[in-house]
Structures are given as C-alpha cells and as structure tokens.
Motif scaffolding. Structure first.
Motif, short mmCIF file in Angstrom:
data_model
loop_
_atom_site.label_atom_id
_atom_site.label_comp_id
_atom_site.label_asym_id
_atom_site.label_seq_id
_atom_site.Cartn_x
_atom_site.Cartn_y
_atom_site.Cartn_z
N PHE A 30 -9.65 3.16 2.67
CA PHE A 30 -8.62 2.22 3.24
C PHE A 30 -8.76 0.76 2.32
CE2 PHE A 30 -9.52 4.91 6.69
CZ PHE A 30 -8.41 5.88 6.72
N ARG A 31 -7.89 0.36 1.55
CA ARG A 31 -7.96 -0.82 0.77
C ARG A 31 -6.42 -1.01 0.27
NH1 ARG A 31 -12.12 2.03 -1.40
NH2 ARG A 31 -11.05 2.74 -3.30
N PHE A 32 -6.64 -2.53 -0.05
CA PHE A 32 -5.40 -2.91 -0.66
C PHE A 32 -5.66 -2.82 -2.18
CE2 PHE A 32 -4.70 -5.79 3.02
CZ PHE A 32 -3.42 -5.55 3.42
N ASN A 33 -5.26 -1.69 -2.86
CA ASN A 33 -5.49 -1.32 -4.24
C ASN A 33 -4.47 -2.34 -5.18
OD1 ASN A 33 -7.54 0.48 -3.65
ND2 ASN A 33 -6.24 2.03 -2.89
N VAL A 79 -6.52 -2.92 10.30
CA VAL A 79 -6.34 -1.83 9.41
C VAL A 79 -5.33 -1.05 9.27
CG1 VAL A 79 -8.90 -1.65 9.69
CG2 VAL A 79 -7.49 -0.47 11.27
N SER A 99 -10.16 -5.05 -5.02
CA SER A 99 -9.69 -4.70 -3.78
C SER A 99 -10.72 -4.60 -2.65
CB SER A 99 -9.26 -3.34 -3.95
OG SER A 99 -9.99 -2.38 -4.45
N PRO A 138 -1.31 1.40 0.45
CA PRO A 138 -1.24 1.24 1.90
C PRO A 138 0.18 1.25 2.60
CG PRO A 138 -2.56 -0.52 0.49
CD PRO A 138 -1.99 0.57 -0.47
N VAL A 171 0.92 -6.09 2.00
CA VAL A 171 0.11 -7.24 2.73
C VAL A 171 1.51 -8.32 3.00
CG1 VAL A 171 -0.29 -8.29 0.66
CG2 VAL A 171 -1.61 -8.91 2.45
N CYS A 187 -13.38 -0.21 3.59
CA CYS A 187 -13.29 0.25 2.24
C CYS A 187 -14.00 1.26 1.72
CB CYS A 187 -13.90 -1.06 1.43
SG CYS A 187 -12.75 -2.60 1.59
N TRP A 232 -9.92 -9.54 4.55
CA TRP A 232 -8.67 -9.64 5.35
C TRP A 232 -8.96 -9.07 6.65
CZ3 TRP A 232 -3.35 -9.93 5.94
CH2 TRP A 232 -2.96 -8.81 6.71
N THR A 251 -10.05 -6.81 0.67
CA THR A 251 -9.78 -6.10 1.88
C THR A 251 -10.90 -6.37 3.01
OG1 THR A 251 -8.98 -4.09 0.68
CG2 THR A 251 -9.87 -3.62 2.99
N LEU A 268 -3.29 -0.88 6.21
CA LEU A 268 -4.20 -0.33 5.05
C LEU A 268 -4.11 1.20 5.19
CD1 LEU A 268 -7.53 -2.54 5.63
CD2 LEU A 268 -5.90 -2.67 3.81
#
Length: 357
Positions: A121-124, A231, A141, A242, A246, A117, A148, A145, A234
């Motif tokens: 590298f994140r699910f924003n 990852v 996020s 990303p 997801v 993070c 995850w 993340t 991501l």
C-alpha cells in the motif's frame, strides 16, 4: 447491502456496550484523563474510549476474515494492515494508561508505516490530470508513504482537543471515503472503511457534549483513527494505483492539517519543542473569541461537512473543475486560519481543575 447494515448495527451495539462498561470500570478504578496544560476542562473523565472504537471494528473484521459473511476472504496485505492498526491502537492505549515518550510513539508509527509499504500500500505515482502531472515516485514512494501515515496519525491526535471534534471529523471523512469506495465497487476497501463508522458513532454517543462528554477517545482512539484515515487512500483501485489521489485525501483533512502546521510553526517561532502543548489550536482560538465549546463544535462540523461535499464533488467532476474546487477549499481554509490566528494576544484560559476525587 442488508448484510452490511446488519453487521453495522451489531457493531454499533457491541461498541456501545464496551464503551459503557469502560466508563463504569474507569470511574471505579479512577482511571481518568491526565490533567495538564493542554486540557480544555479539568473534570475527572475517563480517556479509554478508543477501546470501544477498536473493539467493535476488530470484532467485525474477525468475522469477515472467516469468509462467512459477504463471501469475503481478507487477503494477506489487508491482514498486515489490520495487524498494523492493532499495534498502533495498542501503543496509544498503553500511552493512555501510562504516557510514553514522543520518540517511542513516533517509532511505532513509522514502523506501522513501513509495514504498510511492505504490504504494497503505497503512493507509487503522484498524478493530477488538470496539471498534466504524472510523476513516478520510485524508491521515494516508501519515504512519502511512511511520512504520510505518521503525519496523519499525529494530525488527528493533535486535533483531538474538544469534546466530539476528532470523532465527528473522522466520521465525516469516513463517510466521504465510503462514497468513493461504493463507486469503485471493491468490497475489501469498502468493508475496511465502512465498518469503522458504527464504532465511531457508538463512541460519539458518549463523547458529544450534549449535555457533557462521559469519556474521551484518548491516544488509543485518535492514533487508531489517524492510522485508518491515512491508509484508506492507499488502498488499491482496480488499476492497482491508490484508490484516492493524495490531493483529495489531504484536502479532506484540510482543517486538521492546517491546525497541525500552525501549531508546529507557532512552537518553532517561540523556540519551543514541537511536541509541547499549548492553548492556541483552532478550537482554543474560537472559544477564546467568544464561541462556546458546543458552538465551536457545531461550526467546525459544518465546515468539515462542506469540505467533504466539495471534495466528493471535485472527485467526480475531474478536470479543471476539480482543480478549481480544491484550490478554492485551500484558499478559504488558509484565509480562515489567518483571520483566526492574526491576533496572537487572544488566548484560551483553561478552567480550574476539578476537586473531585
């Protein structure tokens, strides 16, 4: 592309040699898989195959970081990712030699997730166009993340209970991500994904039950592969979001994910620790029903391949077609698990422990 395939071939040979030597050394030093209540067979088999998987991948990444191949300079965030993968592998490898407590392993997994993070590298955003969903996660996020990454690591680790299963599942998912990244034309993302594949293939040469497995990947291998598979979605696309939403990422792992959820629910229902082992995972149930271990592997490989093809199709179709395909996959998977687990009295009986010394 010639450079890609040349490096991949060299990696395949290198990883195969490392795994071959690992088998010889482990047998000589009697470093075998632990015998406990969760193993499907009790022969003395080394469990350090993850060393060959990680070594091949790390060697190629080290070469690429010099910029001598593909004119590729690996940037800072990707270096953080590679270092984090090494830490996760090392934790798993040490656990293979001497088991760690679950809370210490979880701490390393969460720390690796936090580092990812911090590297960006994140699910924003959680978005899905067929449902007009576009939700900015903000500070959440980081939480989503990290959970995850730790979650997928443990999902793959729990699915590693049958010769060849975790390796073939990971290979199919990696090939799916390779298709995504080829279309996106981002060399760093493609390289990170593509160069895990030869190492996994090398491992499967020694792990597939044809005629029998000679080595297991152990926690070193399953934790490393789980981290990589977590990852990959991501990695940023050209828009900065990303690369793989997801919804597609979790559907690619629908069978390992459902198996992990079923295991947690089963243990909570029976008032046991969620980390306690049992013989009621999907592969155990299929063997208990009457499939051989090889037949079980072939069946699950076919199912995983079908899921991968459908997810790739949905990804390229988009719109309501993607929604219909993803919903169909989940409906079929849940129905499949329900049918397999409906009879709680069907249980796998492990074979007696080998007397070999």
């Amino acid at each position: 592309m010639e450079v890609f395939f040349s490096l991949a071939f060299c990696e395949l040979i290198f990883s195969s040699v490392i795994i071959f030597l690992t088998i010889k050394i482990a047998n000589k030093l009697a470093i075998y898989d632990f015998h406990d209540d969760r193993r499907m067979h009790k022969d003395n088999i080394p469990r350090l195959g993850g060393l060959g998987i990680f070594s091949g991948f790390a060697a190629v990444m080290a070469l690429l970081s010099t910029g001598a191949f593909l004119n590729l300079q690996i940037s800072g965030p990707y270096i953080v990712l590679l270092v984090s993968s090494a830490v996760v592998f090392l934790m798993g490898f040490l656990d293979d030699l001497r088991p760690w407590k679950a809370r210490y392993k979880l701490l390393v997994q969460l720390s690796a997730g936090f580092a990812i993070c911090a590297a960006g590298f994140r699910f924003n955003v959680i978005s899905f166009s067929p449902l007009n969903l576009n939700m900015n996660l903000g500070i959440f996020s980081w939480v989503i993340t990290v959970l995850w990454i730790a979650g997928i690591i443990n999902v793959i680790n729990m699915f590693d209970g049958l010769d060849g299963l975790a390796g073939t599942t990971s290979l199919i998912v990696l090939l799916s991500y390779t298709v995504f990244f080829v279309n996106q034309r981002i060399v760093q993302n493609l390289s990170l994904c593509f160069f895990v594949i030869p190492a996994v293939v090398a491992f499967l040469i020694f792990n597939l039950p044809f005629p029998k497995a000679k080595i297991f990947m152990g926690d070193g291998g399953s934790q490393f592969l789980g981290f990589i598979l977590a990852v990959l979605p991501l990695l940023p696309s050209r828009t900065g979001n990303p690369s793989v939403p997801v919804w597609y990422a979790i559907t690619l792992l629908v069978f390992p994910f459902c198996d992990a959820v079923a295991a947690v629910w089963r243990r909570v229902r029976e008032h046991r620790s969620i980390m306690s082992p049992d013989f009621s995972h999907l592969h155990h149930k299929l063997v208990a029903i009457g499939f051989s271990q090889r037949q079980t592997l072939v069946l699950l490989v076919i199912l995983q391949s079908a899921v991968a093809l459908l997810v790739v199709t949905a990804y390229h179709s988009g719109g309501t077609s993607a929604l219909a395909i993803l919903l169909a996959i989940w409906l079929i998977a849940v129905l499949f698990f329900t049918v397999i687990h409906i009879n709680k009295n069907i249980r796998f009986t492990p074979p007696p422990a080998s007397r070999e010394k």
